[in-house]
Write an enzyme that holds these catalytic residues in place. Sequence first.
Site, PDB file in Angstrom:
ATOM      1  N   TYR A 172       0.781  -1.236  -0.095  1.00  0.00           N
ATOM      2  CA  TYR A 172       0.034  -0.132  -0.001  1.00  0.00           C
ATOM      3  C   TYR A 172       0.859   1.285  -0.033  1.00  0.00           C
ATOM      4  O   TYR A 172       0.586   2.334   0.520  1.00  0.00           O
ATOM      5  CB  TYR A 172      -1.042  -0.137   1.243  1.00  0.00           C
ATOM      6  CG  TYR A 172      -2.052  -0.999   0.891  1.00  0.00           C
ATOM      7  CD1 TYR A 172      -3.049  -0.641  -0.186  1.00  0.00           C
ATOM      8  CD2 TYR A 172      -2.382  -1.801   1.829  1.00  0.00           C
ATOM      9  CE1 TYR A 172      -4.137  -1.631  -0.250  1.00  0.00           C
ATOM     10  CE2 TYR A 172      -3.658  -2.932   1.511  1.00  0.00           C
ATOM     11  CZ  TYR A 172      -4.342  -2.357   0.331  1.00  0.00           C
ATOM     12  OH  TYR A 172      -5.389  -3.288   0.257  1.00  0.00           O
ATOM     13  N   ASN A 178     -13.549  -4.077   1.968  1.00  0.00           N
ATOM     14  CA  ASN A 178     -14.054  -4.280   0.593  1.00  0.00           C
ATOM     15  C   ASN A 178     -13.886  -5.666  -0.022  1.00  0.00           C
ATOM     16  O   ASN A 178     -13.621  -5.868  -1.149  1.00  0.00           O
ATOM     17  CB  ASN A 178     -13.874  -3.192  -0.372  1.00  0.00           C
ATOM     18  CG  ASN A 178     -12.199  -2.854  -0.386  1.00  0.00           C
ATOM     19  OD1 ASN A 178     -11.466  -3.663  -0.068  1.00  0.00           O
ATOM     20  ND2 ASN A 178     -12.208  -1.651  -0.945  1.00  0.00           N
ATOM     21  N   GLU A 221       3.249  -5.753  -7.719  1.00  0.00           N
ATOM     22  CA  GLU A 221       2.498  -6.606  -6.765  1.00  0.00           C
ATOM     23  C   GLU A 221       2.780  -8.137  -6.874  1.00  0.00           C
ATOM     24  O   GLU A 221       2.797  -8.659  -6.008  1.00  0.00           O
ATOM     25  CB  GLU A 221       1.063  -6.196  -6.880  1.00  0.00           C
ATOM     26  CG  GLU A 221       0.599  -4.647  -6.478  1.00  0.00           C
ATOM     27  CD  GLU A 221      -0.833  -4.360  -6.512  1.00  0.00           C
ATOM     28  OE1 GLU A 221      -1.310  -3.168  -6.197  1.00  0.00           O
ATOM     29  OE2 GLU A 221      -1.627  -5.079  -7.113  1.00  0.00           O
TER      30      GLU A 221
HETATM   31  P1  IDP Z   1      -8.585   0.083  -4.561  1.00  0.00           P
HETATM   32  O1  IDP Z   1      -8.548  -1.021  -3.486  1.00  0.00           O
HETATM   33  O2  IDP Z   1      -9.907   0.236  -5.169  1.00  0.00           O
HETATM   34  O3  IDP Z   1      -7.466   0.000  -5.587  1.00  0.00           O
HETATM   35  P2  IDP Z   1      -6.936   2.290  -3.200  1.00  0.00           P
HETATM   36  O4  IDP Z   1      -7.368   3.666  -3.529  1.00  0.00           O
HETATM   37  O5  IDP Z   1      -5.940   1.666  -3.887  1.00  0.00           O
HETATM   38  O6  IDP Z   1      -8.283   1.268  -3.626  1.00  0.00           O
HETATM   39  O7  IDP Z   1      -7.047   1.926  -1.718  1.00  0.00           O
HETATM   40  C1  IDP Z   1      -6.533   0.727  -1.064  1.00  0.00           C
HETATM   41  C2  IDP Z   1      -7.477   0.270  -0.089  1.00  0.00           C
HETATM   42  O8  IDP Z   1      -7.687   1.234   1.091  1.00  0.00           O
HETATM   43  C3  IDP Z   1      -9.172   0.205  -0.398  1.00  0.00           C
HETATM   44  O9  IDP Z   1      -9.311  -1.247  -1.093  1.00  0.00           O
HETATM   45  C4  IDP Z   1      -9.583   0.147   1.168  1.00  0.00           C
HETATM   46  O10 IDP Z   1      -9.750  -1.084   1.669  1.00  0.00           O
HETATM   47  C5  IDP Z   1      -8.968   1.412   1.537  1.00  0.00           C
HETATM   48  N1  IDP Z   1      -9.466   2.645   1.343  1.00  0.00           N
HETATM   49  C6  IDP Z   1      -9.239   3.544   0.282  1.00  0.00           C
HETATM   50  N2  IDP Z   1     -10.031   4.661   0.511  1.00  0.00           N
HETATM   51  C7  IDP Z   1     -10.189   4.739   1.722  1.00  0.00           C
HETATM   52  C8  IDP Z   1     -11.221   5.776   2.336  1.00  0.00           C
HETATM   53  O11 IDP Z   1     -11.421   6.690   1.833  1.00  0.00           O
HETATM   54  N3  IDP Z   1     -11.538   5.352   3.602  1.00  0.00           N
HETATM   55  C9  IDP Z   1     -11.333   4.339   4.059  1.00  0.00           C
HETATM   56  N4  IDP Z   1     -10.604   3.210   3.577  1.00  0.00           N
HETATM   57  C10 IDP Z   1     -10.195   3.417   2.503  1.00  0.00           C
END
Ligand code: IDP
Length: 148
Positions: free
Chosen positions: A49, A122, A136
Site C-alpha cells: 500500500y 471491501n 504487486e
Molecule cells: P482500490 O483497492 O480500489 O485499488 P485504493 O485507493 O488503492 O483502492 O485503496 C486501497 C484500500 O484502502 C481500499 O481497497 C480500501 O480498503 C482502503 N481505502 C481506500 N480509500 C479509503 C477511504 O477513503 N476510507 C477508508 N478506507 C479506504
Amino acid sequence: MEQTLILIKPDAIEKRLTGIILSRFEALGLEIAGAKVVCATEELLREHYANLQGSPFLDGVLKFMLGEYNHLPDHRIHAFVLRGENAVARVRAALGATNPEKADPWTLRGQFGCIKNGVMQNAVHASGTPEEAQREINLWFKPEEVLK
Ligand code: IDP
Ligand code: MG
C-alpha cells in the site's frame, strides 16, 4: 497473456467467501496462475500500500489487513495470480468501486463489502493497472511460484 494480483482480504476470509469470489473470476474465463495462503507482515503490507503513504486511513487499512478487526485464530490473506486477456480491467470491473457503499450491487464489493471501523472492508484487492500488477505479483510471489 495479461496477469493480475488478487488478494482475498480478512473480512472475506472470515465470511468464507474465497471459493465464491474465485468462482466469479473462473466464470470470466480467467486462469489461476499462482495461489498461496500468506500471513502477511506489516512490512509487506506497507510496501503493497505504498500509494496510501501519508493518507489518514493507512493505519486503519493496515490493522484491517493484519486481521485486527476480525476474529480469525491467525491472520492470513489468500493471494492469487490470475491470467487471461485484459485480466486487469476485467477483474477490476468485477470488483466494482473501492467504496462498497457506492459499488454496483452486482459487483463483488457491492455484494460482499461494508464500511466498519472507518475502513472500507471491501473483500478483495485487485491490481489497478498492468504495471501495478507486475509490481504487486513480484512482491507477493517468487517467480517460480507463478506459471509462465
Ligand atoms: P482500490 O483497492 O480500489 O485499488 P485504493 O485507493 O488503492 O483502492 O485503496 C486501497 C484500500 O484502502 C481500499 O481497497 C480500501 O480498503 C482502503 N481505502 C481506500 N480509500 C479509503 C477511504 O477513503 N476510507 C477508508 N478506507 C479506504
Ligand atoms: Mg489500489
